[in-house]
Design a protein around this motif. Structure first.
Motif, PDB file in Angstrom:
ATOM      1  N   LEU A  97       0.718  -1.088   0.100  1.00 15.24           N
ATOM      2  CA  LEU A  97      -0.078  -0.150  -0.005  1.00 15.24           C
ATOM      3  C   LEU A  97       0.788   1.284   0.117  1.00 15.24           C
ATOM      4  N   GLU A  98       0.562   2.432  -0.773  1.00 10.67           N
ATOM      5  CA  GLU A  98       1.162   3.569  -0.699  1.00 10.67           C
ATOM      6  C   GLU A  98      -0.025   4.453  -0.200  1.00 10.67           C
ATOM      7  N   ALA A  99       0.323   5.286   0.692  1.00 10.99           N
ATOM      8  CA  ALA A  99      -0.513   6.276   1.400  1.00 10.99           C
ATOM      9  C   ALA A  99       0.037   7.689   0.941  1.00 10.99           C
ATOM     10  N   GLY A 100      -1.162   8.335   0.358  1.00 10.46           N
ATOM     11  CA  GLY A 100      -0.799   9.705  -0.271  1.00 10.46           C
ATOM     12  C   GLY A 100      -0.019   9.407  -1.443  1.00 10.46           C
ATOM     13  N   ALA A 101      -0.464   8.724  -2.311  1.00 11.25           N
ATOM     14  CA  ALA A 101       0.469   8.298  -3.609  1.00 11.25           C
ATOM     15  C   ALA A 101       0.726   9.431  -4.640  1.00 11.25           C
ATOM     16  N   GLY A 102      -0.113  10.642  -4.547  1.00 12.42           N
ATOM     17  CA  GLY A 102       0.202  11.707  -5.521  1.00 12.42           C
ATOM     18  C   GLY A 102       0.142  11.138  -6.787  1.00 12.42           C
ATOM     19  N   ARG A 103       0.984  11.418  -7.693  1.00 13.19           N
ATOM     20  CA  ARG A 103       0.827  10.799  -9.268  1.00 13.19           C
ATOM     21  C   ARG A 103       1.336   9.487  -9.219  1.00 13.19           C
ATOM     22  N   GLY A 104       1.555   9.068  -8.344  1.00 14.97           N
ATOM     23  CA  GLY A 104       1.865   7.457  -8.149  1.00 14.97           C
ATOM     24  C   GLY A 104       3.373   7.047  -8.497  1.00 14.97           C
ATOM     25  N   TYR A 105       4.211   8.117  -8.774  1.00 18.62           N
ATOM     26  CA  TYR A 105       5.382   7.630  -8.980  1.00 18.62           C
ATOM     27  C   TYR A 105       6.124   6.669  -8.326  1.00 18.62           C
ATOM     28  N   LEU A 106       6.235   6.724  -7.159  1.00 13.01           N
ATOM     29  CA  LEU A 106       6.797   5.489  -6.352  1.00 13.01           C
ATOM     30  C   LEU A 106       6.184   4.401  -6.649  1.00 13.01           C
TER      31      LEU A 106
ATOM     32  N   ALA B 251       3.183  -4.899   3.420  1.00 12.09           N
ATOM     33  CA  ALA B 251       4.138  -3.569   3.627  1.00 12.09           C
ATOM     34  C   ALA B 251       3.221  -2.256   3.296  1.00 12.09           C
ATOM     35  N   ALA B 252       3.723  -1.070   3.974  1.00 13.40           N
ATOM     36  CA  ALA B 252       3.362   0.140   3.372  1.00 13.40           C
ATOM     37  C   ALA B 252       4.345   1.125   3.123  1.00 13.40           C
ATOM     38  N   VAL B 253       4.038   2.094   2.229  1.00  9.88           N
ATOM     39  CA  VAL B 253       5.139   3.178   2.007  1.00  9.88           C
ATOM     40  C   VAL B 253       4.456   4.472   2.043  1.00  9.88           C
ATOM     41  N   SER B 254       5.280   5.543   2.284  1.00  7.86           N
ATOM     42  CA  SER B 254       4.394   6.894   2.065  1.00  7.86           C
ATOM     43  C   SER B 254       5.645   7.983   2.143  1.00  7.86           C
ATOM     44  N   VAL B 255       5.394   8.877   1.007  1.00  7.78           N
ATOM     45  CA  VAL B 255       6.407   9.880   0.791  1.00  7.78           C
ATOM     46  C   VAL B 255       5.745  11.449   0.945  1.00  7.78           C
ATOM     47  N   GLY B 256       6.233  12.214   1.834  1.00  2.00           N
ATOM     48  CA  GLY B 256       5.801  13.528   1.584  1.00  2.00           C
ATOM     49  C   GLY B 256       4.331  13.700   1.915  1.00  2.00           C
ATOM     50  N   SER B 257       3.729  12.870   2.535  1.00  8.61           N
ATOM     51  CA  SER B 257       2.523  12.884   2.735  1.00  8.61           C
ATOM     52  C   SER B 257       1.856  13.265   4.254  1.00  8.61           C
ATOM     53  N   ILE B 258       2.651  12.578   5.372  1.00 14.16           N
ATOM     54  CA  ILE B 258       2.114  12.620   6.602  1.00 14.16           C
ATOM     55  C   ILE B 258       2.075  14.089   6.922  1.00 14.16           C
ATOM     56  N   LYS B 259       2.914  15.123   6.639  1.00 17.93           N
ATOM     57  CA  LYS B 259       2.387  16.351   7.174  1.00 17.93           C
ATOM     58  C   LYS B 259       1.185  16.892   6.749  1.00 17.93           C
ATOM     59  N   HIS B 260       0.648  16.366   5.762  1.00 20.54           N
ATOM     60  CA  HIS B 260      -0.728  17.150   5.367  1.00 20.54           C
ATOM     61  C   HIS B 260      -2.000  16.213   6.221  1.00 20.54           C
ATOM     62  N   TRP B 261      -1.714  15.243   6.723  1.00 19.46           N
ATOM     63  CA  TRP B 261      -2.610  14.280   7.481  1.00 19.46           C
ATOM     64  C   TRP B 261      -3.184  15.312   8.701  1.00 19.46           C
ATOM     65  N   SER B 262      -4.414  15.479   8.803  1.00 20.11           N
ATOM     66  CA  SER B 262      -5.031  16.170   9.881  1.00 20.11           C
ATOM     67  C   SER B 262      -4.720  15.602  11.177  1.00 20.11           C
ATOM     68  N   ASP B 263      -4.456  14.366  11.137  1.00 23.84           N
ATOM     69  CA  ASP B 263      -4.307  13.373  12.544  1.00 23.84           C
ATOM     70  C   ASP B 263      -3.316  12.378  11.991  1.00 23.84           C
ATOM     71  N   PRO B 264      -1.966  12.740  12.251  1.00 21.92           N
ATOM     72  CA  PRO B 264      -0.839  11.838  11.777  1.00 21.92           C
ATOM     73  C   PRO B 264      -0.952  10.592  12.512  1.00 21.92           C
ATOM     74  N   HIS B 265      -1.409  10.571  14.023  1.00 22.48           N
ATOM     75  CA  HIS B 265      -1.353   9.316  14.865  1.00 22.48           C
ATOM     76  C   HIS B 265      -2.552   8.392  14.139  1.00 22.48           C
ATOM     77  N   ARG B 266      -3.536   8.970  13.787  1.00 25.11           N
ATOM     78  CA  ARG B 266      -4.639   8.307  13.568  1.00 25.11           C
ATOM     79  C   ARG B 266      -4.148   7.617  12.108  1.00 25.11           C
ATOM     80  N   GLY B 267      -3.497   8.482  11.040  1.00 23.57           N
ATOM     81  CA  GLY B 267      -3.272   7.738   9.783  1.00 23.57           C
ATOM     82  C   GLY B 267      -2.247   6.465   9.900  1.00 23.57           C
ATOM     83  N   LEU B 268      -1.355   6.836  11.151  1.00 20.59           N
ATOM     84  CA  LEU B 268      -0.316   5.587  11.324  1.00 20.59           C
ATOM     85  C   LEU B 268      -0.762   4.433  11.951  1.00 20.59           C
TER      86      LEU B 268
END
Ligand SMILES: C[S@@+](CC[C@H](N)C(=O)[O-])C[C@H]1O[C@@H](n2cnc3c(N)ncnc32)[C@H](O)[C@@H]1O
Length: 231
Positions: A57-66, A123-140
């Protein structure tokens, strides 16, 4: 810092995190960022050793590059990229079709409320997205829920503690047409990097969410921090 500047930074940070802004401005970001942080994506791709049939899973994948880079390298694994911006998901799907990659799909979801069963992913990956989550703890904790026991999370974010001179070098490479370099530096310093996480904060957040063996991974190619952690 003056009160008016603080107020402006708060407002711009709200905008930075708004889904509508990603719908509208996502392509500009996508166009500028990928060449600059390609080294980070490559290091994730090198480190992530995947079994055949693994589900990622990729969280906050944007244009999906990764996701698409990983899917191309691991044809026997299956990738799902989620993003809360409908337009980013469309852009990722378009890019997937152009690259003719079939072991990856994108869907519009919020990381704070994932529509997947427990332990659905290896597994899960995420790049540059967590700072945008309104509740990072809940996202994690959502990511922890959907990862299988023994699975890992690799998460990277802009480094809040990037020194000014390093950030200036990054700004020179980022450059946006018609936006003066000084203004871009101010925005990145105060609104993007300044409202992001340090390596310690990212590692602490992962630990607090319930991940164990949280490892800090050096990022040498761009001013980001990265941690790898296990369920
Ligand atoms: C800075 S971009 C990073 C995109 C991509 N991961 C990359 O490496 O370029 C942040 C992305 O996170 C998405 N995002 C922000 N908050 C989210 C949330 N709560 N759930 C899912 N995606 C989110 C945004 O729509 C945006 O596409």
């Amino acid at each position: 810092m003056k009160n008016s500047s603080r107020w402006m930074i708060r407002l711009l940070t709200r905008l930075r995190d708004a889904r509508l802004v990603w719908d509208v401005m996502g392509s500009l970001y996508n166009m500028r960022i990928y060449p600059l942080i390609d080294g980070l994506y490559q290091s994730i791709a090198e480190e992530l050793t995947l079994q055949k049939q693994a589900q990622i899973l990729e969280a906050g994948a944007g244009r999906g590059y990764l996701s698409l880079l990983l899917a191309d390298r691991n044809p026997d694994a299956r990738f799902t990229g989620i993003d809360y911006s409908r337009m980013q998901v469309r852009r990722a799907e378009r890019y997937r079709r152009e690259k003719k990659i079939s072991n990856c799909s994108f869907r519009q979801n919020n990381v704070l409320n994932l529509p997947f069963e427990e332990a659905a992913f290896d597994a899960a990956v995420s790049v540059g997205s967590i700072k945008h989550w309104s509740d990072p703890h809940r996202g994690l904790t959502e990511l922890l829920r959907v990862i299988k026991p023994g699975g890992c999370l690799m998460i990277a974010e802009t480094d809040r503690e990037t020194p000014d001179d390093e950030l200036r070098q990054f700004v020179k490479r980022f450059s946006i047409p018609f936006v003066p370099e000084g203004l871009l530096f101010w925005g990145l310093r105060h609104v993007v990097f300044g409202q992001s996480l340090s390596e310690d904060q990212l590692a602490d957040e992962a630990g607090r969410a319930g991940f164990h063996s949280v490892e800090r991974r050096p990022v040498n190619t761009c001013p980001y921090v990265m941690v790898k952690a296990w369920k």
